[in-house]
Scaffold this active site. Structure first.
Site, PDB file in Angstrom:
ATOM      1  N   LYS A 192      -0.954  14.135   3.252  1.00 49.67           N
ATOM      2  CA  LYS A 192      -1.432  13.343   2.110  1.00 49.67           C
ATOM      3  C   LYS A 192      -2.681  13.995   1.528  1.00 49.67           C
ATOM      4  CE  LYS A 192      -1.987   9.824  -0.707  1.00 49.67           C
ATOM      5  NZ  LYS A 192      -2.197   8.432  -0.341  1.00 49.67           N
ATOM      6  N   HIS A 212       2.164   6.063  -6.216  1.00 47.56           N
ATOM      7  CA  HIS A 212       1.739   5.052  -7.209  1.00 47.56           C
ATOM      8  C   HIS A 212       1.527   5.562  -8.629  1.00 47.56           C
ATOM      9  CE1 HIS A 212      -2.019   6.793  -5.962  1.00 47.56           C
ATOM     10  NE2 HIS A 212      -2.160   6.031  -4.898  1.00 47.56           N
ATOM     11  N   ASP A 271       1.851   0.251  -1.110  1.00 47.71           N
ATOM     12  CA  ASP A 271       0.432   0.633  -1.045  1.00 47.71           C
ATOM     13  C   ASP A 271      -0.393  -0.521  -0.464  1.00 47.71           C
ATOM     14  OD1 ASP A 271      -1.862   2.082  -1.132  1.00 47.71           O
ATOM     15  OD2 ASP A 271      -1.906   2.366  -3.303  1.00 47.71           O
TER      16      ASP A 271
HETATM   17  O1  DOR Z   1      -6.623   0.943  -4.076  1.00 40.23           O
HETATM   18  C1  DOR Z   1      -6.501   1.789  -3.199  1.00 40.23           C
HETATM   19  N1  DOR Z   1      -6.688   1.483  -1.900  1.00 40.23           N
HETATM   20  N2  DOR Z   1      -6.185   3.035  -3.551  1.00 40.23           N
HETATM   21  C2  DOR Z   1      -6.184   4.029  -2.657  1.00 40.23           C
HETATM   22  O2  DOR Z   1      -5.927   5.133  -3.029  1.00 40.23           O
HETATM   23  C3  DOR Z   1      -6.558   3.794  -1.248  1.00 40.23           C
HETATM   24  C4  DOR Z   1      -6.339   2.389  -0.862  1.00 40.23           C
HETATM   25  C5  DOR Z   1      -7.049   2.035   0.406  1.00 40.23           C
HETATM   26  O3  DOR Z   1      -6.841   2.691   1.428  1.00 40.23           O
HETATM   27  O4  DOR Z   1      -7.844   1.063   0.389  1.00 40.23           O
HETATM   28 ZN    ZN Z   2      -3.651   6.219  -3.377  1.00 39.31          ZN
HETATM   29 ZN    ZN Z   3      -2.525   4.125  -0.736  1.00 40.53          ZN
END
Ligand code: DOR
Ligand code: ZN
Ligand code: ZN
Length: 388
Positions: A138, A190, A257
């Protein structure tokens, strides 16, 4: 055990079948199977392959107050998810084989199956090369939770075959250019804008894949810190482009996500991410009822395509010989999303108060009933196996 009278999708139509499960595998799918096994009567329910969520943050380590592998996986099971691929932006991040082994230990608490992405700071190539059985590396091309934004992105593309990126806007083009240059498999996490959809539409190949999230498809910003996330929520035109992208096959997967943070942290602002494993499938089933999606499409997006993209072994299909990861769905059940009823440790959802039609009622992982009408049975999941 045997699931009787479930409707399953075959060649685009729902047909009533029995599913015989032996030793955690689907042994037989047919009409009127004769068996002495324990019966699960699925009359009135639809059986689909367990959902594979290619994008979760189950935290644990020093952030287990937000979520851990047990609570996150219970939430996943309650949402019809039977396998998750977990991100490496932990505290501490997963940058070495040793870090990954520590995470593998923590994940033994999980009631669903689990696979992992490996993290990078741009300089840990030898560790990445040693890592076994990972979904991808990643690469964070933006600043977000975990502060893993990589300066030397090209070095990673040059040295690693399979890459997932957090890229937004112009960085989506940059990631695709690099992937073409170094012949990588690229998973674009995303995707959220019309502009990004247009770039991917032009560049789409059998090595470039794109994910959309339920929040970018279904959520409108209420201008509170609870809606803060990266990428941020976008305009109605962007949302429409995402839906078109799904219809046109530009979007390959829906990943939650799932990025839980404690309520107090969210309230104080500057904290990116929202939980999502419990609501992913109900939102999609509700969209089926609203004729915005078909069941076939949902199965492609959430079961078949993750298997194809990440090379996951023995999952994603209701087929004889495959792992018995199965969700029984009541497509007509109406229920409201309620913070108080959630399994995630953070106990809140941006979809709180939403009435949805279509809910998972039973989740079977490796032939074990792990979620049964609101209750969790603590039977552990297994590691996801990547066949390459
Ligand atoms: O909103 C998000 N939260 N975007 C990310 O890229 C990481 C994720 C997190 O791990 O909290
Ligand atoms: Zn992300
Ligand atoms: Zn993420």
């Amino acid at each position: 055990m045997i699931i009787t009278d479930a409707r399953i999708l075959e060649n685009g139509v729902l047909v009533k079948k029995d599913i015989l499960i032996i030793g955690g595998k689907i042994k037989k799918i047919a009409q009127g199977i004769d068996s002495d096994e324990k019966i699960i009567n699925a009359e009135g329910l639809i059986a689909i392959p367990g959902i594979i969520d290619s994008h979760v943050h189950f935290r644990d380590f020093e952030q287990k107050y937000k979520e851990d592998f047990f609570t996150g996986s219970c939430a996943a099971a309650a949402g019809g998810i039977t396998s998750v691929l977990d991100m490496p932006n932990n505290k501490p991040p997963v940058l070495s084989v040793d870090d990954l082994n520590k995470k593998r230990e923590l994940a033994k608490k999980s009631v669903v199956n689990y696979g992992f992405y490996f993290g990078t700071d741009g300089n840990n190539i030898p560790e990445i090369k040693k890592a076994k059985n990972i979904a991808a590396v990643k690469v964070y091309m933006e600043r977000t939770t975990g502060n893993l934004a990589v300066e030397n992105v090209e070095n990673v593309f040059k040295n690693c075959k399979r890459i997932a990126v957090h890229a937004e806007g112009k960085n989506v083009s940059k990631a695709i250019e690099l992937a073409k240059k170094y012949n990588n498999y690229l998973y674009l996490c995303h995707i959220s804008t019309k502009e990004e959809i247009e770039i991917i539409k032009r560049e789409k190949s059998n090595k470039i894949f794109a994910e959309a999230t339920p929040h970018h498809l279904f959520l409108k910003s209420n201008n509170t810190p609870f809606c803060l996330m990266k990428p941020e929520l976008k305009s109605a035109a962007d949302v429409k482009a995402l839906w078109d992208g799904i219809d046109l096959g530009i979007i390959d997967t829906i990943g939650s996500d799932h990025a839980p943070h404690a309520v107090e942290e969210k309230k104080s602002g500057g904290c990116y991410g929202i939980p999502g494993v419990e609501t992913l499938l109900p939102l999609l089933l509700n969209a089926i009822n609203e004729k915005r999606l078909t069941l076939k499409k949902v199965i492609q997006l959430c079961c078949e395509n993750p298997v194809r993209i990440f090379g996951i072994k023995n999952k994603g299909f209701l087929k004889e010989g495959y792992d018995a990861d199965i969700v029984l769905v009541d497509i007509n059940r109406i229920k409201e999303v309620k913070n108080s009823g959630l399994f995630t440790k953070c106990k809140w959802s941006p979809f709180d108060g939403m009435k949805l039609r279509g809910w998972p009622v039973m989740t079977i992982v490796n032939g074990n009933v792990v979620f049964d009408n609101g209750k969790i049975n603590d039977i552990k999941g297994k590691k996801v196996v990547f066949s390459r």
